[in-house]
Scaffold this motif. Structure first.
Motif: not given
Length: 235
Positions: A23-26, A80
């Motif tokens: 998924s989007n990584e920040v 996650h």
């Protein structure tokens, strides 16, 4: 960040644990107290996690503070999910001087928290045999999707297959770069190995990172179709 500690994927990045972000990584960080900084005290672009940390769960790495490998794989699984957690935990057990019992000790010390069931499931399936994060990821997908009838790192005719389905279908998980830089003799040994297995009646399919990333469902369909075709032939 003077008080924050890198956690989850961000801690893995700086401590050398492989990350496959599904998924989007920040950037992820926490403060040792376990709370969330006030809006005024937050750094833009960082996702703050509620994660009370003991002093023995924090390392100094490259001038930053990050969670230890044992705590990091726990946090990746709870933040996650199962597949990412399995990738991290396989690597921690294989590459660091850490056992599943060590991870469980940290886990139980944390008490109750959201996502603990995912961590326990990861520990149930974690393996020292995974040679790469791609193998861990694919194995996690098979488990998560309820696919049965396969063995991991199965001995086959003097060789070892990444995944063996129904004792005939070999699925090898590879990175293309592995062959782009491989010496000629390595490529020849790989070709000899594949020929020997084909001559014994095995079916071989190679799956690459790009396949898993862009078309995991298609990879699963390919495997299901190969198994169904063999079942119809034998029937």
């Amino acid at each position: 960040m003077t008080k924050g500690v890198l956690v989850g994927r961000s801690a893995a990045r700086v401590t050398g644990i492989p990350v496959i972000a599904l998924s989007n990584e920040v950037p992820e960080a926490a403060v040792p107290s376990g709370g969330i900084p006030s809006v005024k005290g937050r750094i833009p672009g960082i996702r703050y996690r509620k994660a009370g940390l003991g002093s023995d769960e924090i390392l100094q790495v490259h001038g930053a503070r990050a969670t230890t490998p044992a705590r990091t794989c726990i946090d990746i699984a709870r933040y996650h999910g199962f597949c990412e957690g399995l990738v991290a935990t396989d690597a921690v057990l294989r590459d660091f001087d850490i056992t599943a019992a060590d991870v469980r000790w940290h886990l139980e010390r944390m008490g109750r928290f959201r996502g603990k069931s995912d961590v326990l499931r990861v520990l149930e399936h974690a393996s020292l045999q995974a040679d790469s994060p791609l193998e861990s990821w694919f194995r996690g997908e098979l488990i998560d999707r309820g696919v049965t009838g396969w063995r991991f790192q199965a001995p086959v005719a003097g060789y070892r297959a990444d995944f063996l389905f129904d004792d005939f279908l070999i699925v090898e998980i590879d990175g293309r770069s592995k062959y782009a830089t491989a010496p000629h003799d390595v490529l020849m040994r790989e070709r000899d190995r594949e020929r020997a297995l084909l001559n014994r009646g095995f079916v071989i399919r190679r799956v690459y990172f790009e396949d898993l990333l862009s078309n995991m469902d298609g990879v699963m369909r390919m495997i299901a179709e190969a198994r169904s075709s063999r079942a119809r032939t034998e029937g």
